[in-house]
Design a protein around this motif. Structure first.
Motif, PDB file in Angstrom:
ATOM      1  N   LYS A  70       0.839  -1.202   0.000  1.00  0.00           N
ATOM      2  CA  LYS A  70       0.000   0.000   0.000  1.00  0.00           C
ATOM      3  C   LYS A  70       0.871   1.248   0.000  1.00  0.00           C
ATOM      4  O   LYS A  70       0.623   2.186  -0.766  1.00  0.00           O
ATOM      5  CB  LYS A  70      -0.958  -0.014   1.202  1.00  0.00           C
ATOM      6  N   ALA A 118     -11.222  -9.925   8.028  1.00  0.00           N
ATOM      7  CA  ALA A 118     -11.158  -8.460   7.919  1.00  0.00           C
ATOM      8  C   ALA A 118     -10.141  -8.050   6.858  1.00  0.00           C
ATOM      9  O   ALA A 118     -10.371  -7.114   6.091  1.00  0.00           O
ATOM     10  CB  ALA A 118     -10.804  -7.841   9.269  1.00  0.00           C
ATOM     11  N   GLY A 119      -9.025  -8.744   6.785  1.00  0.00           N
ATOM     12  CA  GLY A 119      -8.011  -8.462   5.760  1.00  0.00           C
ATOM     13  C   GLY A 119      -8.536  -8.728   4.363  1.00  0.00           C
ATOM     14  O   GLY A 119      -8.254  -7.979   3.427  1.00  0.00           O
ATOM     15  N   ARG A 137     -11.722  -8.568   3.439  1.00  0.00           N
ATOM     16  CA  ARG A 137     -12.664  -7.475   3.142  1.00  0.00           C
ATOM     17  C   ARG A 137     -11.911  -6.208   2.724  1.00  0.00           C
ATOM     18  O   ARG A 137     -12.316  -5.506   1.801  1.00  0.00           O
ATOM     19  CB  ARG A 137     -13.576  -7.186   4.344  1.00  0.00           C
ATOM     20  N   GLU A 138     -10.799  -5.940   3.404  1.00  0.00           N
ATOM     21  CA  GLU A 138     -10.009  -4.763   3.045  1.00  0.00           C
ATOM     22  C   GLU A 138      -9.449  -4.900   1.631  1.00  0.00           C
ATOM     23  O   GLU A 138      -9.508  -3.952   0.842  1.00  0.00           O
ATOM     24  CB  GLU A 138      -8.865  -4.544   4.034  1.00  0.00           C
ATOM     25  N   SER A 147     -11.998  -4.186  -0.906  1.00  0.00           N
ATOM     26  CA  SER A 147     -12.407  -2.781  -0.964  1.00  0.00           C
ATOM     27  C   SER A 147     -11.563  -1.964  -1.947  1.00  0.00           C
ATOM     28  O   SER A 147     -11.981  -0.899  -2.369  1.00  0.00           O
ATOM     29  CB  SER A 147     -12.349  -2.142   0.431  1.00  0.00           C
ATOM     30  N   TYR A 148     -10.403  -2.468  -2.333  1.00  0.00           N
ATOM     31  CA  TYR A 148      -9.526  -1.752  -3.265  1.00  0.00           C
ATOM     32  C   TYR A 148      -9.863  -2.035  -4.734  1.00  0.00           C
ATOM     33  O   TYR A 148      -9.438  -1.298  -5.601  1.00  0.00           O
ATOM     34  CB  TYR A 148      -8.056  -2.133  -3.023  1.00  0.00           C
TER      35      TYR A 148
END
Length: 147
Positions: A36, A100-101, A103-104, A107-108
């Protein structure tokens, strides 16, 4: 006069490096936070990214961070997607899915990427790879100079 020549050389080198392309040829991914940060810097500098080979796992964050009009793919390009995971060392070393990772990561991605992932059954521990062809071209434009 010599100082002027050195100053011109420095300006030319800095201008060329500012306009340099990042060519991805064999990137199997790694730590998400490092990718990132790397891709945010590339986006801020306005650099172009050429995907010219394997771009798997965290490498694929490039397509969500760098503007689409600054990324292109060659006939050798491929993108590999899988669930996010963490590695635990006790009692034995193994990969553990990280919801959660995952889902993150999702999201990109743009709609064409999300549609392709959904058509392939969603993100799983197994790598799902999109290669040269209509599915990849729906995600990213071909590099004109590479065809």
């Amino acid at each position: 006069m010599r100082r002027l020549g050195v100053a011109v050389a420095i300006v030319v080198v800095s201008t060329v490096s500012a306009l340099a392309d990042l060519r991805i040829t064999r990137d199997h991914g790694g730590e998400v936070e490092k990718y990132k940060a790397k891709y945010r810097q590339i986006a801020e500098r306005g650099e172009r990214v050429i995907i010219d080979g394997i771009c798997n796992s965290a490498c694929t964050l490039v397509i969500g961070i760098v503007p689409r009009n600054k990324i292109c793919v060659t006939p050798r390009a491929s993108l590999g997607f899988h669930q996010a995971y963490t590695v635990v060392d006790w009692p034995i070393r193994k990969k553990v899915a990280h919801a959660a990772g995952t889902r993150e990561l999702l999201s990109y991605y743009s709609e064409p990427v999300l549609d392709w992932i959904e058509r392939k059954g969603g993100l799983t521990p197994q790598m799902k790879v999109v290669r040269n062809g209509p599915d990849l071209w729906a995600m990213l434009l071909p590099c004109p100079e590479e065809w």
